[in-house]
Design a protein around this motif. Sequence first.
Motif, PDB file in Angstrom:
ATOM      1  N   GLY A  58       0.820  -1.212   0.000  1.00  0.00           N
ATOM      2  CA  GLY A  58       0.000   0.000   0.000  1.00  0.00           C
ATOM      3  C   GLY A  58       0.852   1.260   0.000  1.00  0.00           C
ATOM      4  N   ARG A  59       1.906   1.249   0.784  1.00  0.00           N
ATOM      5  CA  ARG A  59       2.790   2.423   0.840  1.00  0.00           C
ATOM      6  C   ARG A  59       3.497   2.646  -0.494  1.00  0.00           C
ATOM      7  N   PHE A  60       3.972   1.563  -1.108  1.00  0.00           N
ATOM      8  CA  PHE A  60       4.632   1.719  -2.406  1.00  0.00           C
ATOM      9  C   PHE A  60       3.626   2.105  -3.500  1.00  0.00           C
ATOM     10  N   ALA A  61       2.382   1.646  -3.368  1.00  0.00           N
ATOM     11  CA  ALA A  61       1.337   2.039  -4.327  1.00  0.00           C
ATOM     12  C   ALA A  61       1.053   3.538  -4.205  1.00  0.00           C
ATOM     13  N   ASP A  62       1.052   4.047  -2.978  1.00  0.00           N
ATOM     14  CA  ASP A  62       0.861   5.490  -2.767  1.00  0.00           C
ATOM     15  C   ASP A  62       1.988   6.285  -3.417  1.00  0.00           C
ATOM     16  N   VAL A  63       3.203   5.799  -3.279  1.00  0.00           N
ATOM     17  CA  VAL A  63       4.357   6.472  -3.889  1.00  0.00           C
ATOM     18  C   VAL A  63       4.183   6.480  -5.410  1.00  0.00           C
ATOM     19  N   GLU A  64       3.753   5.356  -5.959  1.00  0.00           N
ATOM     20  CA  GLU A  64       3.545   5.252  -7.410  1.00  0.00           C
ATOM     21  C   GLU A  64       2.463   6.232  -7.883  1.00  0.00           C
ATOM     22  N   LYS A  65       1.377   6.349  -7.118  1.00  0.00           N
ATOM     23  CA  LYS A  65       0.305   7.301  -7.462  1.00  0.00           C
ATOM     24  C   LYS A  65       0.827   8.733  -7.433  1.00  0.00           C
ATOM     25  N   MET A  66       1.595   9.034  -6.382  1.00  0.00           N
ATOM     26  CA  MET A  66       2.160  10.387  -6.281  1.00  0.00           C
ATOM     27  C   MET A  66       3.057  10.684  -7.484  1.00  0.00           C
ATOM     28  N   TYR A  67       3.856   9.686  -7.889  1.00  0.00           N
ATOM     29  CA  TYR A  67       4.771   9.884  -9.014  1.00  0.00           C
ATOM     30  C   TYR A  67       3.998  10.085 -10.320  1.00  0.00           C
ATOM     31  N   LYS A  68       2.950   9.300 -10.533  1.00  0.00           N
ATOM     32  CA  LYS A  68       2.145   9.448 -11.756  1.00  0.00           C
ATOM     33  C   LYS A  68       1.436  10.796 -11.790  1.00  0.00           C
ATOM     34  N   ALA A  69       0.926  11.225 -10.635  1.00  0.00           N
ATOM     35  CA  ALA A  69       0.279  12.542 -10.560  1.00  0.00           C
ATOM     36  C   ALA A  69       1.305  13.640 -10.834  1.00  0.00           C
ATOM     37  N   TYR A  70       2.485  13.466 -10.311  1.00  0.00           N
ATOM     38  CA  TYR A  70       3.555  14.428 -10.545  1.00  0.00           C
ATOM     39  C   TYR A  70       3.900  14.501 -12.030  1.00  0.00           C
ATOM     40  N   VAL A  75       4.323  19.624 -16.220  1.00  0.00           N
ATOM     41  CA  VAL A  75       4.430  20.751 -17.149  1.00  0.00           C
ATOM     42  C   VAL A  75       3.812  22.025 -16.577  1.00  0.00           C
ATOM     43  N   LEU A  76       2.833  21.863 -15.714  1.00  0.00           N
ATOM     44  CA  LEU A  76       2.124  23.018 -15.169  1.00  0.00           C
ATOM     45  C   LEU A  76       2.772  23.580 -13.903  1.00  0.00           C
ATOM     46  N   LEU A  77       3.761  22.870 -13.370  1.00  0.00           N
ATOM     47  CA  LEU A  77       4.350  23.273 -12.096  1.00  0.00           C
ATOM     48  C   LEU A  77       5.554  24.195 -12.289  1.00  0.00           C
ATOM     49  N   THR A  78       5.715  25.075 -11.303  1.00  0.00           N
ATOM     50  CA  THR A  78       6.912  25.915 -11.300  1.00  0.00           C
ATOM     51  C   THR A  78       8.078  25.072 -10.798  1.00  0.00           C
ATOM     52  N   ASP A  79       9.282  25.593 -10.965  1.00  0.00           N
ATOM     53  CA  ASP A  79      10.469  24.858 -10.512  1.00  0.00           C
ATOM     54  C   ASP A  79      10.400  24.556  -9.015  1.00  0.00           C
ATOM     55  N   GLU A  80       9.950  25.525  -8.243  1.00  0.00           N
ATOM     56  CA  GLU A  80       9.856  25.337  -6.796  1.00  0.00           C
ATOM     57  C   GLU A  80       8.825  24.253  -6.447  1.00  0.00           C
ATOM     58  N   MET A  81       7.689  24.268  -7.108  1.00  0.00           N
ATOM     59  CA  MET A  81       6.640  23.274  -6.861  1.00  0.00           C
ATOM     60  C   MET A  81       7.110  21.881  -7.284  1.00  0.00           C
ATOM     61  N   ARG A  82       7.833  21.824  -8.389  1.00  0.00           N
ATOM     62  CA  ARG A  82       8.361  20.541  -8.878  1.00  0.00           C
ATOM     63  C   ARG A  82       9.331  19.938  -7.858  1.00  0.00           C
ATOM     64  N   LYS A  83      10.251  20.758  -7.367  1.00  0.00           N
ATOM     65  CA  LYS A  83      11.226  20.270  -6.392  1.00  0.00           C
ATOM     66  C   LYS A  83      10.537  19.800  -5.114  1.00  0.00           C
ATOM     67  N   ARG A  84       9.535  20.550  -4.685  1.00  0.00           N
ATOM     68  CA  ARG A  84       8.813  20.178  -3.470  1.00  0.00           C
ATOM     69  C   ARG A  84       8.112  18.825  -3.648  1.00  0.00           C
ATOM     70  N   ARG A  85       7.443  18.637  -4.784  1.00  0.00           N
ATOM     71  CA  ARG A  85       6.739  17.366  -5.055  1.00  0.00           C
ATOM     72  C   ARG A  85       7.734  16.215  -5.202  1.00  0.00           C
TER      73      ARG A  85
END
Length: 176
Positions: A58-70, A75-85
């Motif tokens: 479940g934890r690794f699935a959450d990481v995978e979801k976060m990565y896919k959302a990222y 393309v829509l994120l600023t450099d600062e937002m990208r680094k934070r994510r």
Amino acid sequence: MKKILLICCFTLISGLSAFAQRFAYVDSEYILKHIPEYLSAQKQLDALSQQWQKEVDGRFADVEKMYKAYQADQVLLTDEMRKRRENEIVEREKEAKEFQRQKFGFEGELYQQRVKLVKPIQERVAKAVEAVAENAGLDMVFDKNSNVIMLYASLRLDKSNDVITRLGYKPGTLAK
């Protein structure tokens, strides 16, 4: 001439004493399958393992979801937002790996539970093997399931049923 005769006698005596040694073997896996407490401990460990594996997955699935959302939003994120994510994803992945290590790693919780539940049973079996060996006048007892290579073993040398009986269980009928 005396030296040769002495060497021959010594070799003959050494050879005869080697034949006088008594060996036997046990099948530890077979013995443990006859001990209800061991089977119960294994079921508990299997249940814990499955529960913790689901949590890890479940934890690794959450990481995978976060990565896919990222990736979708990148393309829509600023450099600062990208680094934070990216940092959030990396941190979440580290946490998942640490959780996995705590549960399944060397001397992790699963190992500790196994020691707590199984070690006393193994100690009882070892004492029973020792008692059977002493009663039968055996010099050595091998475990059929260890790393010792056993190319042949006569069934008359198998003392597994004697160990099961010594532990107070009935050989030949596996516990359910």
